[in-house]
Structures are given as C-alpha cells and as structure tokens.
Design a protein around this motif. Structure first.
Motif, PDB file in Angstrom:
ATOM      1  N   ARG A  50       0.803  -1.190   0.092  1.00 59.38           N
ATOM      2  CA  ARG A  50       0.240  -0.046   0.134  1.00 59.38           C
ATOM      3  C   ARG A  50       0.963   1.243   0.016  1.00 59.38           C
ATOM      4  O   ARG A  50       1.766   1.455   0.786  1.00 59.38           O
ATOM      5  N   ASN A  52       2.026   5.152   0.553  1.00 62.69           N
ATOM      6  CA  ASN A  52       1.696   6.107   1.612  1.00 62.69           C
ATOM      7  C   ASN A  52       1.659   7.508   1.035  1.00 62.69           C
ATOM      8  O   ASN A  52       1.121   8.333   1.637  1.00 62.69           O
ATOM      9  N   LEU A  78      -8.513   3.343   1.303  1.00 65.25           N
ATOM     10  CA  LEU A  78      -7.744   3.983   0.125  1.00 65.25           C
ATOM     11  C   LEU A  78      -7.784   5.666   0.402  1.00 65.25           C
ATOM     12  O   LEU A  78      -6.902   6.243  -0.132  1.00 65.25           O
ATOM     13  N   GLU A  80      -7.385   7.378   2.804  1.00 58.17           N
ATOM     14  CA  GLU A  80      -6.423   7.853   3.878  1.00 58.17           C
ATOM     15  C   GLU A  80      -5.093   8.212   3.030  1.00 58.17           C
ATOM     16  O   GLU A  80      -4.516   8.901   3.700  1.00 58.17           O
ATOM     17  N   ILE A  81      -4.908   7.638   1.994  1.00 55.25           N
ATOM     18  CA  ILE A  81      -3.759   8.095   1.225  1.00 55.25           C
ATOM     19  C   ILE A  81      -3.789   9.533   0.626  1.00 55.25           C
ATOM     20  O   ILE A  81      -4.559   9.542  -0.357  1.00 55.25           O
ATOM     21  N   LEU A 133       2.733  10.973   7.272  1.00 56.47           N
ATOM     22  CA  LEU A 133       1.870  10.082   6.256  1.00 56.47           C
ATOM     23  C   LEU A 133       1.139   8.935   7.017  1.00 56.47           C
ATOM     24  O   LEU A 133       1.634   8.717   8.336  1.00 56.47           O
ATOM     25  N   ALA A 137       1.136   2.295   6.462  1.00 55.61           N
ATOM     26  CA  ALA A 137       2.062   1.901   5.237  1.00 55.61           C
ATOM     27  C   ALA A 137       3.373   1.940   5.595  1.00 55.61           C
ATOM     28  O   ALA A 137       3.877   2.508   6.684  1.00 55.61           O
TER      29      ALA A 137
END
Length: 142
Positions: A50, A52, A78, A80-81, A133, A137
C-alpha cells in the motif's frame, strides 16, 4: 506511487528522485486500470504494498484520473492515502475538480527539466520530510 501515462515524465521524475538521493521505493503505473489493480492488490499486483503517497496525472487512458480520485474517495482505506495531482493542465476547472475530489495538492508539471527537478525537490521536502503520512503504510513506499 506515481501514476503517469507519459514514460518520459515518469523517467524524469524517477531521475529527479535519484538525484535527490531519495531512498523511498517508487511504484509506477501508466493508466487508471493498472492503478486500481495495484491499489486493490488484484491481477498482477496481488503482492503490491500500500503506498503512503500517490502522485497522479489526471490525464490517463482507460479510467481517467478523476474517476480514479472518485474511487479512492469512496474506499475508506484508500481515502487515507494523500494524493497529489501532478499534471500538465493549469485549467481552473481541473484545479477545482481535483480539490472537490479531495486531492491534497494540485501541481502543474513544468516543461523545463531543471524546473521539474525543483518541483520534485519541493515535493520531497514537504511530503517526505515534513508531513506525517498514514502510519500503517511502509515507511519506504511511494
């Protein structure tokens, strides 16, 4: 993760990161379909980590960047990225639409290679050295 359909821009970006001695591993894809496969760990990307941070050119073949942004926003994991739109466009409508879809930043790609390196350096300084971040991740994945 870098999502860009232009191989020259992708190489320029990777070269700029290398010049800046950035240790992060950058995963690259060239279209929206492959990006979604990578992010959802399906097809040839079942073992994909995944990212970051996502750098996205919205002018993609197949699934365009705006549709990709909508899908990212609709997926709670996703979403959150952080996503940085990095594109040739300077159209005010493109900027507004990107932010409506919860883009974290909109950056116009410079044409001049030296200016492109400066943009990459600025992104690195802010997004990889200052900003925290998502913690789940891997620390070395883009």
């Amino acid at each position: 993760m870098l999502i860009d359909p232009n191989p020259e821009d992708t190489q320029l970006f990777l070269d700029a990161l290398n010049d800046e001695k950035i240790a992060n591993h950058v995963h690259t894809v060239s279209d929206g379909t492959e990006a979604l496969d990578f992010l959802h760990q399906r097809g040839n990307h079942t073992d994909a980590p995944r990212p970051n941070l996502i750098l996205l050119d919205v002018d993609l073949p197949e699934i365009d960047g705006y549709d990709l942004l909508e899908e990212l926003t609709d997926d709670s994991e996703l979403a959150e990225i952080p996503v940085i739109v990095l594109t040739d466009s300077s159209d005010a409508e493109a900027v507004a639409r990107s932010y409506e879809l919860h883009t974290n930043a909109f950056v116009q790609k410079p044409v001049d290679p030296d200016e492109f390196i400066d943009v990459v350096r600025s992104l690195k300084n802010f997004w990889l050295e200052i900003v925290w971040l998502p913690s789940d991740a891997d620390d070395d994945q883009l």
